[in-house]
Design a protein around this motif. Structure first.
Motif, PDB file in Angstrom:
ATOM      1  N   GLY A   1       1.630 -46.208  16.013  1.00  0.00           N
ATOM      2  CA  GLY A   1       2.859 -46.678  15.392  1.00  0.00           C
ATOM      3  C   GLY A   1       3.601 -47.724  16.203  1.00  0.00           C
ATOM      4  O   GLY A   1       3.026 -48.699  16.685  1.00  0.00           O
ATOM      5  N   SER A   2       4.905 -47.494  16.389  1.00  0.00           N
ATOM      6  CA  SER A   2       5.753 -48.512  17.020  1.00  0.00           C
ATOM      7  C   SER A   2       5.393 -48.730  18.489  1.00  0.00           C
ATOM      8  O   SER A   2       5.579 -49.821  19.019  1.00  0.00           O
ATOM      9  N   LYS A  57       8.624 -36.336  16.514  1.00  0.00           N
ATOM     10  CA  LYS A  57      10.060 -36.571  16.738  1.00  0.00           C
ATOM     11  C   LYS A  57      10.802 -35.240  16.697  1.00  0.00           C
ATOM     12  O   LYS A  57      10.534 -34.405  15.814  1.00  0.00           O
ATOM     13  N   THR A 115       7.404 -35.802  10.337  1.00  0.00           N
ATOM     14  CA  THR A 115       7.969 -36.108  11.657  1.00  0.00           C
ATOM     15  C   THR A 115       6.929 -36.089  12.782  1.00  0.00           C
ATOM     16  O   THR A 115       7.304 -36.192  13.952  1.00  0.00           O
ATOM     17  N   CYS A 116       5.675 -35.912  12.411  1.00  0.00           N
ATOM     18  CA  CYS A 116       4.598 -35.860  13.426  1.00  0.00           C
ATOM     19  C   CYS A 116       3.454 -36.756  12.976  1.00  0.00           C
ATOM     20  O   CYS A 116       3.293 -37.006  11.784  1.00  0.00           O
ATOM     21  N   ARG A 117       2.632 -37.182  13.912  1.00  0.00           N
ATOM     22  CA  ARG A 117       1.324 -37.742  13.550  1.00  0.00           C
ATOM     23  C   ARG A 117       0.279 -36.683  13.873  1.00  0.00           C
ATOM     24  O   ARG A 117       0.182 -36.243  15.031  1.00  0.00           O
ATOM     25  N   ARG A 122       5.060 -38.581  22.877  1.00  0.00           N
ATOM     26  CA  ARG A 122       3.792 -39.238  22.554  1.00  0.00           C
ATOM     27  C   ARG A 122       2.669 -38.820  23.500  1.00  0.00           C
ATOM     28  O   ARG A 122       2.837 -38.893  24.717  1.00  0.00           O
ATOM     29  N   ASP A 172       1.780 -37.772  18.153  1.00  0.00           N
ATOM     30  CA  ASP A 172       3.182 -37.953  18.561  1.00  0.00           C
ATOM     31  C   ASP A 172       4.073 -37.213  17.577  1.00  0.00           C
ATOM     32  O   ASP A 172       3.604 -36.746  16.530  1.00  0.00           O
TER      33      ASP A 172
HETATM   34  P1  TMP Z   1       6.996 -44.480  15.499  1.00  0.00           P
HETATM   35  O1  TMP Z   1       5.623 -44.763  15.989  1.00  0.00           O
HETATM   36  O2  TMP Z   1       7.301 -45.091  14.172  1.00  0.00           O
HETATM   37  O3  TMP Z   1       8.046 -44.786  16.520  1.00  0.00           O
HETATM   38  O4  TMP Z   1       7.065 -42.888  15.261  1.00  0.00           O
HETATM   39  C1  TMP Z   1       6.821 -41.965  16.280  1.00  0.00           C
HETATM   40  C2  TMP Z   1       6.844 -40.546  15.716  1.00  0.00           C
HETATM   41  O5  TMP Z   1       8.148 -40.189  15.301  1.00  0.00           O
HETATM   42  C3  TMP Z   1       5.951 -40.343  14.504  1.00  0.00           C
HETATM   43  O6  TMP Z   1       5.334 -39.071  14.629  1.00  0.00           O
HETATM   44  C4  TMP Z   1       6.881 -40.335  13.334  1.00  0.00           C
HETATM   45  C5  TMP Z   1       8.163 -39.839  13.910  1.00  0.00           C
HETATM   46  N1  TMP Z   1       9.328 -40.474  13.315  1.00  0.00           N
HETATM   47  C6  TMP Z   1      10.249 -39.717  12.603  1.00  0.00           C
HETATM   48  O7  TMP Z   1      10.082 -38.507  12.457  1.00  0.00           O
HETATM   49  N2  TMP Z   1      11.337 -40.342  12.066  1.00  0.00           N
HETATM   50  C7  TMP Z   1      11.565 -41.658  12.205  1.00  0.00           C
HETATM   51  O8  TMP Z   1      12.568 -42.162  11.702  1.00  0.00           O
HETATM   52  C8  TMP Z   1      10.604 -42.437  12.942  1.00  0.00           C
HETATM   53  C9  TMP Z   1      10.799 -43.915  13.115  1.00  0.00           C
HETATM   54  C10 TMP Z   1       9.521 -41.804  13.484  1.00  0.00           C
END
Ligand code: TMP
Length: 238
Positions: free
Chosen positions: A99-100, A177, A197-199, A94, A175
């Motif tokens: 998000g979370s 993953k 998988t990205c923002r 990040r 951010d």
């Molecule tokens: P989050 O804010 O939901 O924790 O997500 C953080 C980053 O990770 C965001 O870019 C999306 C990615 N992500 C995935 O690729 N797979 C997942 O299952 C989750 C929860 C997030």
């Protein structure tokens, strides 16, 4: 290389065996899920777009010395990759709160983080991928200390490479993953890097160009994925 039986079907991809035990074929789907599968839908053309985006970024990372599973794009939706044993730890990197993390720590979305944050989640759908720390990872023997040290080093390096590359395309990497796998005793980058998988935020307008458009019903989901692909392809045509 021959495409043989289906080995595994995930939420966004299928994995097929080949006639070489060291390699598998990924097939990207248009299916989209969010919130651990609670929300389901289709993003038309996503499989094609994510296949191309991910392959483009994996090749970029390889050129910068990151070992990845990428071997060769076979078709619009199919890619040949090294067959790895996936390490069941998702790494979240990040640069800004969103998000979370925003929810958990009360940081407004977009807050710049003074230093890069790494988080780990135990890859387990039944449990909803709970967050873990390195102590949990060693206690559960999900990965060794040596592997986690390589994973953290590579994750920071991937972040720097992607940040620099995307900034020139007016894309801010908020951010993302990553997933890693074991291949011939080495830890390499696996899975995918895509708008799933990205923002990605447009640097000039702040517009979201990623899966948050699907998660949050913001509309123009397909257009956002296409926009990212076009920016990457325009750059590679230069
Ligand atoms: P989050 O804010 O939901 O924790 O997500 C953080 C980053 O990770 C965001 O870019 C999306 C990615 N992500 C995935 O690729 N797979 C997942 O299952 C989750 C929860 C997030």
């Amino acid at each position: 290389m021959k495409k043989l039986e289906l080995l595994y079907e995930g939420k966004a991809k299928k994995v097929y065996a080949t006639d070489d035990p060291g390699y598998v074929i990924l097939e990207y789907k248009d299916d989209a899920t969010a919130f651990n599968g609670l929300k389901r839908g289709t993003i038309v053309g996503k499989g094609v777009v994510n296949n191309k985006i991910s392959n483009h970024l994996f090749q970029l990372l390889e050129r910068h010395g990151i070992p990845t599973h990428y071997v060769q794009e076979l078709s619009d939706r199919e890619t040949l990759v090294k067959r790895v044993e996936i390490i069941p730890v998702e790494v979240i990197v990040r640069n800004r709160a969103a998000g979370s993390l925003s929810k958990r720590l009360g940081l407004p979305e977009g807050t710049r983080l003074k230093s890069v944050v790494l988080e780990y989640c135990y890859k387990n759908d039944e449990l909803g991928d709970p967050m873990v720390n390195e102590h949990h990872i060693y206690a559960m023997e999900l990965a060794t200390e040596e592997e986690m040290s390589r994973i953290a080093d590579m994750s920071f390096k991937v972040n720097q490479i992607l940040l620099n590359y995307l900034r020139d395309l007016n894309i801010e990497l908020i951010d993302f993953k990553l997933e890693f796998g074991r291949f011939n005793g080495q830890v390499i980058l696996a899975d995918e890097i895509s708008p799933d998988t990205c923002r990605f935020w447009d640097t000039r307008t702040g517009e979201k160009l990623d899966k948050d458009r699907f998660r949050r019903d913001l509309g123009d989901v397909e257009e956002a994925y296409q926009e990212i692909l076009h920016r990457l392809m325009d750059r590679s045509a230069e």
